[in-house]
Structure formats: C-alpha cells, structure tokens
Design a protein around this motif. Structure first.
Motif, PDB file in Angstrom:
ATOM      1  N   GLN A 101      47.533  47.279  32.897  1.00 15.70           N
ATOM      2  CA  GLN A 101      47.455  45.960  33.536  1.00 15.70           C
ATOM      3  C   GLN A 101      46.550  45.999  34.765  1.00 15.70           C
ATOM      4  O   GLN A 101      45.824  45.044  35.045  1.00 15.70           O
ATOM      5  N   SER A 160      42.946  45.867  33.649  1.00 20.31           N
ATOM      6  CA  SER A 160      42.581  44.513  33.218  1.00 20.31           C
ATOM      7  C   SER A 160      42.380  43.592  34.412  1.00 20.31           C
ATOM      8  O   SER A 160      41.426  42.795  34.454  1.00 20.31           O
ATOM      9  N   ARG A 161      43.269  43.701  35.403  1.00 19.75           N
ATOM     10  CA  ARG A 161      43.159  42.847  36.578  1.00 19.75           C
ATOM     11  C   ARG A 161      41.901  43.162  37.376  1.00 19.75           C
ATOM     12  O   ARG A 161      41.195  42.253  37.834  1.00 19.75           O
ATOM     13  N   ALA A 171      39.124  44.457  36.272  1.00 23.05           N
ATOM     14  CA  ALA A 171      37.952  44.002  35.525  1.00 23.05           C
ATOM     15  C   ALA A 171      37.746  42.511  35.696  1.00 23.05           C
ATOM     16  O   ALA A 171      36.612  42.027  35.835  1.00 23.05           O
ATOM     17  N   SER A 172      38.848  41.755  35.715  1.00 17.12           N
ATOM     18  CA  SER A 172      38.737  40.305  35.859  1.00 17.12           C
ATOM     19  C   SER A 172      38.335  39.903  37.280  1.00 17.12           C
ATOM     20  O   SER A 172      37.681  38.880  37.483  1.00 17.12           O
ATOM     21  N   GLU A 173      38.721  40.722  38.282  1.00 21.18           N
ATOM     22  CA  GLU A 173      38.380  40.421  39.672  1.00 21.18           C
ATOM     23  C   GLU A 173      36.966  40.858  40.040  1.00 21.18           C
ATOM     24  O   GLU A 173      36.363  40.315  40.973  1.00 21.18           O
ATOM     25  N   GLY A 211      32.364  41.746  36.471  1.00 14.43           N
ATOM     26  CA  GLY A 211      33.156  41.356  35.322  1.00 14.43           C
ATOM     27  C   GLY A 211      33.521  42.469  34.373  1.00 14.43           C
ATOM     28  O   GLY A 211      33.762  42.238  33.177  1.00 14.43           O
ATOM     29  N   ARG A 212      33.598  43.687  34.886  1.00 15.92           N
ATOM     30  CA  ARG A 212      33.911  44.828  34.015  1.00 15.92           C
ATOM     31  C   ARG A 212      34.387  46.003  34.847  1.00 15.92           C
ATOM     32  O   ARG A 212      34.343  45.963  36.084  1.00 15.92           O
ATOM     33  N   VAL A 231      34.650  45.206  43.228  1.00 13.61           N
ATOM     34  CA  VAL A 231      36.022  44.752  43.538  1.00 13.61           C
ATOM     35  C   VAL A 231      36.301  44.821  45.034  1.00 13.61           C
ATOM     36  O   VAL A 231      36.908  43.920  45.610  1.00 13.61           O
ATOM     37  N   ARG A 277      38.186  41.533  47.553  1.00 11.60           N
ATOM     38  CA  ARG A 277      39.647  41.572  47.702  1.00 11.60           C
ATOM     39  C   ARG A 277      40.050  41.018  49.061  1.00 11.60           C
ATOM     40  O   ARG A 277      39.351  41.173  50.035  1.00 11.60           O
TER      41      ARG A 277
END
Length: 257
Positions: free
Chosen positions: A207, A210-211, A213-215, A219-220, A253, A257
């Motif tokens: 998880q 995935s988080r 990558a989405s942030e 985009g990866r 990322v 943040r």
C-alpha cells in the motif's frame, strides 16, 4: 571487458549489503561496474552468499561475508577489499536492520535493546566504516549511505527506522564536516520505496508503494538503476564539489509532501 573509456574506470569501491538481485546494494554495484568501477561486495551470511555469489561473479567482484555485529568482521572486510583492489576510492553502505518486534510495534513501545541494536547496525556502522577506510583514502574519496524519507516525515508503519534514519542523516553531516579537510565527501541517498527484502518486512508495504507512486510528480516509483546512477554520480568526479547532502531519488515525492 574494456573499461578504459568508462567514467569510473579508475575508481575502486567497496559495497556493503548485497542480499539478492532486488537489493539496493546490488543495483548500485551493477551500475557502478557497468561504468568501469572495480568492486568488492559484502553480504550478511552464508545463506545470502549462496544467492549473491552468481551476481558478484557476473561483474567479476570478490564477495565476502560481513556482519557488522560480529567483532572483527568490518575490519576484516576493509582489509580484504584494500588488498584485493590495491586501495579504495569510495564506499557504499547499504545495510539496515531492527529486531522484528521493535520494528513492527510503536516507537514508544520499542525496547532499549532493540533501539540500540537498530542504531548500531543501521547508523553507527557507517561511522565505524568511515574510521576504518579513512587511512586508505589518502587522496580523498566518497562515502555513501542509504536513507529514506521517513527520516524527515512520520510515515505510517515505518516506526523505529524513522528515528534511526534521522540519526544517520545527521551523522552524514557531521562526518562531512570532520572528513572534508581530507577531501573525503559523505552523502546519503534517499530512494523511494523499492521492493527489497528488507522493505518487505514492513506492514502494508504494498500500500505504501502504491500511495507513493500516486503522490509522486513523476507518477511512478523509481528503479534500482536510477538509484545506482545517483550513487555513480556522487562517487565520480562530477560531484567533487558536493558533500554532506541527502539526495532524493524518489520521483519527486519529497518535494510535495
């Protein structure tokens, strides 16, 4: 293999912490070797040795067992690397560990013993390594360790390793101050989450990936080769004016943040 024209053909390095083909240390070794560096690798124990030996052979790098908690192991590793390479120009420290009970629990519930052990393996071993290799870097060189954004931000389920990595990043800055007069540069590289064996022990790691990558602005997630490329830059001549930094290889990322 002809390496004379490659950017790191005159560089000799020791890389600690190769566990398998998915480990960050191996990603660094593969990229550095492709750019001409001569390497010595280490792994934790005989079980890891069976897995890592074919990898080491593929880049013609000697492999040694080193458990930094065993007295004399780190000294022996540095001695072997210097003898086999004829000296050193850089070191990559990619080892981290905490007792599972302390790692999976809350930081406020961690035991003093577990906290100290995590700090010993994941942080102080880098300082100890620097002390051992310092005499073998008479012309200067580069020391690189691995951290994570959990050193700055409280990441759910990262737990005890967050404070430990924060201490490691502080250690990098103090080592840079102390070793700078000898032209020894010190850095931390902070990769985004990667599916390494060590990371797989963290709760809900899928998880987290995935988080992240989405942030990420890109985009990866990032790749081992991208982390290795950053390390290759840091240990090479183009980074000669840099020290004491934490460099993020996390698809951006850290910036959002």
């Amino acid at each position: 293999m002809i390496t004379e024209h490659l950017p790191l053909s005159n560089h000799r390095g020791l890389i600690l912490g190769v566990a398998n083909e998915h480990s960050i240390a191996w990603g660094c070794a593969r990229v550095l070797a492709a750019r001409g560096a001569q390497l010595v690798l280490s792994c934790l124990n005989e079980k890891a040795q069976a897995v890592v030996t074919p990898l080491a052979e593929s880049i013609q790098a000697p492999l040694h067992i080193c458990n930094v908690e065993h007295p004399g192991d780190l000294e022996h590793l540095v001695h072997q690397a210097v003898n086999q390479l004829g000296g050193l120009d850089f070191v990559v420290h990619s080892i981290a560990w905490a007792p599972k009970t302390d790692l999976l629990g809350r930081v406020v519930d961690s035991s003093a013993e577990g906290f100290n052990e995590a700090m010993r393996v994941s942080c102080h071993s880098f300082a100890e390594l620097a002390r051992l290799v310092e005499p073998h870097l008479p012309q200067g060189g580069a020391l690189v360790t691995m951290t994570y954004i959990g050193a700055d931000d409280a990441i759910p389920h990262y737990g005890l390793m967050g404070p430990v990595k924060a201490a490691l990043e502080s250690l990098v800055r103090y080592m840079a101050l102390e070793l700078g007069p000898k032209n020894i540069r010190v850095h931390a590289v902070s990769p985004g989450p990667l599916p390494t064996r060590a990371a797989s022990g963290l709760p809900q790691f899928d998880q987290l990936m995935s988080r992240m990558a989405s942030e990420a602005p890109l985009g990866r997630l990032v790749t081992l080769d991208e982390v290795g490329g950053c390390v290759a830059f840091l240990v090479g001549p183009d980074a000669s004016g840099m020290t004491g930094q934490t460099l993020y290889v996390d698809a951006g990322v850290h910036a959002v943040r």
